[in-house]
Design an enzyme around this catalytic site. Structure first.
Site, mmCIF file in Angstrom:
data_model
loop_
_atom_site.group_PDB
_atom_site.id
_atom_site.type_symbol
_atom_site.label_atom_id
_atom_site.label_comp_id
_atom_site.label_asym_id
_atom_site.label_seq_id
_atom_site.Cartn_x
_atom_site.Cartn_y
_atom_site.Cartn_z
ATOM 1 N N GLY A 9 11.139 70.872 -9.310
ATOM 2 C CA GLY A 9 11.580 71.954 -8.676
ATOM 3 C C GLY A 9 10.872 73.141 -8.407
ATOM 4 O O GLY A 9 11.071 74.430 -8.061
ATOM 5 N N GLU A 37 8.521 67.074 -13.787
ATOM 6 C CA GLU A 37 8.570 66.533 -12.472
ATOM 7 C C GLU A 37 8.281 67.172 -11.276
ATOM 8 O O GLU A 37 9.024 67.398 -10.621
ATOM 9 C CB GLU A 37 9.784 65.608 -12.312
ATOM 10 C CG GLU A 37 10.252 64.775 -13.530
ATOM 11 C CD GLU A 37 11.488 64.421 -13.394
ATOM 12 O OE1 GLU A 37 12.472 65.085 -12.836
ATOM 13 O OE2 GLU A 37 12.089 63.485 -14.132
ATOM 14 N N PRO A 38 6.934 67.705 -11.237
ATOM 15 C CA PRO A 38 6.605 68.570 -9.994
ATOM 16 C C PRO A 38 6.483 67.490 -8.955
ATOM 17 O O PRO A 38 6.062 66.431 -8.978
ATOM 18 C CB PRO A 38 5.360 68.958 -10.311
ATOM 19 C CG PRO A 38 4.618 68.042 -11.298
ATOM 20 C CD PRO A 38 5.887 67.615 -12.175
ATOM 21 N N ARG A 59 6.840 68.744 -4.799
ATOM 22 C CA ARG A 59 6.255 69.456 -3.680
ATOM 23 C C ARG A 59 5.007 70.288 -3.942
ATOM 24 O O ARG A 59 4.024 70.237 -3.415
ATOM 25 C CB ARG A 59 7.375 70.303 -2.875
ATOM 26 C CG ARG A 59 7.423 71.682 -3.734
ATOM 27 C CD ARG A 59 8.531 72.575 -2.931
ATOM 28 N NE ARG A 59 9.878 71.964 -3.060
ATOM 29 C CZ ARG A 59 10.649 71.555 -1.928
ATOM 30 N NH1 ARG A 59 10.407 71.959 -0.906
ATOM 31 N NH2 ARG A 59 11.747 70.858 -2.099
ATOM 32 N N ARG A 104 12.092 69.383 8.061
ATOM 33 C CA ARG A 104 12.445 70.583 7.345
ATOM 34 C C ARG A 104 12.959 71.569 8.043
ATOM 35 O O ARG A 104 13.909 72.231 7.639
ATOM 36 C CB ARG A 104 11.302 70.649 6.093
ATOM 37 C CG ARG A 104 11.062 69.671 5.276
ATOM 38 C CD ARG A 104 10.097 69.717 4.264
ATOM 39 N NE ARG A 104 10.572 70.691 3.270
ATOM 40 C CZ ARG A 104 10.284 72.068 3.114
ATOM 41 N NH1 ARG A 104 9.323 72.425 3.925
ATOM 42 N NH2 ARG A 104 10.729 72.819 2.366
ATOM 43 N N TYR A 114 16.686 72.573 6.920
ATOM 44 C CA TYR A 114 16.697 73.423 5.698
ATOM 45 C C TYR A 114 16.357 74.872 6.316
ATOM 46 O O TYR A 114 16.018 75.984 5.485
ATOM 47 C CB TYR A 114 15.515 73.298 4.673
ATOM 48 C CG TYR A 114 15.863 71.880 3.947
ATOM 49 C CD1 TYR A 114 16.914 71.352 3.437
ATOM 50 C CD2 TYR A 114 14.654 71.025 3.551
ATOM 51 C CE1 TYR A 114 17.099 70.258 2.847
ATOM 52 C CE2 TYR A 114 14.974 69.914 2.989
ATOM 53 C CZ TYR A 114 16.165 69.596 2.506
ATOM 54 O OH TYR A 114 16.251 68.330 1.793
ATOM 55 N N CYS A 170 14.424 65.253 21.313
ATOM 56 C CA CYS A 170 15.397 65.636 22.325
ATOM 57 C C CYS A 170 16.521 66.104 21.459
ATOM 58 O O CYS A 170 17.702 65.708 21.364
ATOM 59 C CB CYS A 170 15.904 64.649 23.096
ATOM 60 S SG CYS A 170 14.975 64.226 24.547
HETATM 61 C C1 LIG Z 1 14.700 64.329 -10.444
HETATM 62 C C2 LIG Z 1 14.122 64.981 -9.615
HETATM 63 N N1 LIG Z 1 12.885 65.566 -9.980
HETATM 64 C C3 LIG Z 1 12.005 66.464 -9.506
HETATM 65 C C4 LIG Z 1 11.951 66.487 -8.301
HETATM 66 C C5 LIG Z 1 11.032 67.166 -7.619
HETATM 67 O O1 LIG Z 1 11.378 68.426 -6.982
HETATM 68 P P1 LIG Z 1 10.320 69.238 -6.442
HETATM 69 O O2 LIG Z 1 9.531 68.506 -5.152
HETATM 70 O O3 LIG Z 1 10.874 70.481 -5.745
HETATM 71 O O4 LIG Z 1 9.075 69.820 -7.466
HETATM 72 C C6 LIG Z 1 13.346 66.127 -7.414
HETATM 73 C C7 LIG Z 1 13.477 66.526 -6.049
HETATM 74 O O5 LIG Z 1 14.239 66.125 -5.450
HETATM 75 C C8 LIG Z 1 14.254 65.567 -8.279
HETATM 76 O O6 LIG Z 1 15.326 64.984 -7.751
#
Ligand SMILES: Cc1ncc(COP(=O)(O)O)c(C=O)c1O
Length: 449
Positions: A255, A297-298, A300, A337, A341, A368
């Site tokens: 996140g 878990e990066p 984006r 996006r 969003y 369209c």
């Molecule tokens: C379980 C989990 N980890 C990591 C991420 C990565 O999030 P971000 O791309 O914002 O770092 C997500 C995104 O949906 C997720 O569901």
């Protein structure tokens, strides 16, 4: 006028402007569209690898037993999986399809973690059978399925339970996932998480190695990570006492924000690493928990900056006193996006990169839907048909959410390095659109219906 230095953090670090022309990794951007077609997605390989290394360094320098597990839903291809493999990064996958791409790239199955709130039986069989590292179990249905499938395969599968800690991460309602009212994870407050721990401890073919949560994305504030640790780690300690669980692994998810526009910088990786590691160490110490293996878990933030989308300008329309529309040859089929969003992007005309931006225009896609916009208020110099517009920070959640809406052909993707661009994905063709259409129209029995 020269290229605004405020763009620097949004474009790859190799981006340069010479004689008003923008280049990425030594490749002239407009020339790339001539060679590979438009729209085109360009990944700067050095930028990608540099960001991977920054992540590894930021976390392991603070806590050596950390593993970076890239959330591949942000962008995945054999190219990306092989970069992750080279850089010693694991992969978070959420489907059999993502796992198949990782395997095709020679990515080690044991370094993959399988997430998601409704994994299919076949997907579980494929991944467990191939020796996947972890299944991140989201619910009771899955806990039973993993145990049953692992038993049939004669294995004991390492699992991590995904919990919902009830923490609001203050992000977009469609991307918040840590609250009670979410489809993801086992809630702590209702007792479901404890029940799952107790059940997992009894099952013979799962090995409960740890706990996980993911609060949502993108999180520009760092406080929610500590708020989550403040719920998760006392819960872990309670499970150790009550159910004999051993907390060998822990993840606060991903996140981490990426910078999309000039006015909204994202916290640097070091800021996230410091906040997460210090809070995790402190909360474990408070609970008397030995420090577990940490995985983060990066998604984006690992790929956004490395990817630049290039579009070619076609029609324009001025509605006097209201707005000027500049239409390009892509849009919501390759980047949905902004439509879902209200995501914001910057735009730069790559063949007029030094020209004064004198107009505020709306960059519209070609599909369209009136919601098919890429940038609502882009500051651009006057444009002509054939000009090429770059949208920086397009590496994440664009291509992986792309569709064939209006039978759009998904764009080509290239990896650029040292003045050379190599094809990662060719542009789709009409034959690709027809490849899965099985209907033979000449066999129609009833005509005129
Ligand atoms: C379980 C989990 N980890 C990591 C991420 C990565 O999030 P971000 O791309 O914002 O770092 C997500 C995104 O949906 C997720 O569901």
């Amino acid at each position: 006028m020269t290229f605004d230095p405020a763009y620097a953090p949004i474009f790859p670090r190799t981006t340069a402007v010479r004689d008003g022309r923008l280049s990425i990794a030594g490749c002239d951007a407009q020339e790339l569209t001539r060679e590979f077609g438009s729209p085109l997605y360009v990944f700067d390989e050095v930028e990608l690898r540099t960001t991977c290394r920054e992540y590894v360094q930021a976390f392991t320098s603070r806590y050596a037993d950390t593993e970076i597990t890239y959330a591949s839903k942000a962008y995945l291809s054999r190219f990306m999986a092989s970069v992750a493999r080279d850089e010693g990064i694991g992969l978070d996958i959420v489907s059999g399809g993502e796992f198949a791409i990782a395997m095709a790239a020679g990515f080690p199955a044991e370094r993959c973690h399988f997430h998601g709130n409704n994994k299919g039986e076949a997907e579980l069989r494929e991944t467990i059978g191939a020796g996947i590292g972890r299944i991140i179990v989201d619910n009771f249905y899955e806990l039973e399925a993993v145990d049953r499938i692992a038993a049939a395969l004669g294995r004991v599968q390492a699992i991590v339970l995904r919990l919902s800690p009830g923490v609001d991460a203050h992000t977009h309602a469609k991307t918040t996932t840590g609250t009670l009212d979410t489809k993801f994870g086992l809630p702590i407050s209702t007792g479901a998480a404890e029940q799952a721990v107790a059940d997992a401890q009894r099952l013979k073919h799962v090995d409960l190695v740890g706990l996980h949560c993911h609060l949502g994305s993108p999180l520009f504030d760092i406080e929610p990570y500590d708020e989550a640790n403040a719920v998760m780690l006392p819960f872990a300690a309670e499970m150790v006492r009550k159910h004999g669980m051993r907390l060998r692994e822990y993840s606060p998810g991903g996140g981490f924000a990426a910078q999309y526009v000039r006015e909204r910088p994202a916290p640097p990786v070091d800021v996230y690493a410091e906040a997460i590691v210090s809070s995790f160490k402190r909360r474990c110490a408070e609970q008397g928990l030995p420090l577990p293996h940490l995985f983060v878990e990066p998604g984006r933030s690992l790929v956004a900056r490395a990817g630049v989308a290039l579009y070619t300008v076609g029609a324009s329309k001025r509605v006097e006193g209201l707005r000027t529309w500049v239409s390009v040859d892509g849009g919501m089929a390759d980047n949905i996006r902004p439509a879902i969003y209200d995501a914001q992007y910057e735009a730069v005309v790559v063949n007029r990169a030094d020209d004064e931006p004198t107009e505020t225009v709306t960059i519209a896609g070609k599909y369209c839907e009136s919601g098919d916009l890429l940038v609502k208020d882009a500051h651009l110099p006057p444009t002509q048909p054939g000009d090429v517009i770059a949208l920086p920070a397009s590496g994440a959640y664009c291509l992986t959410m792309a569709s064939n809406y209006n039978m759009a052909l998904k764009p080509a993707v290239v990896a650029a390095k040292d003045g050379r661009a190599r094809l990662v994905r060719r542009r789709e063709t009409y034959a690709d659109l027809l490849a899965t259409d099985m209907w033979d129209a000449s066999q129609n029995q009833e005509r005129g219906t």
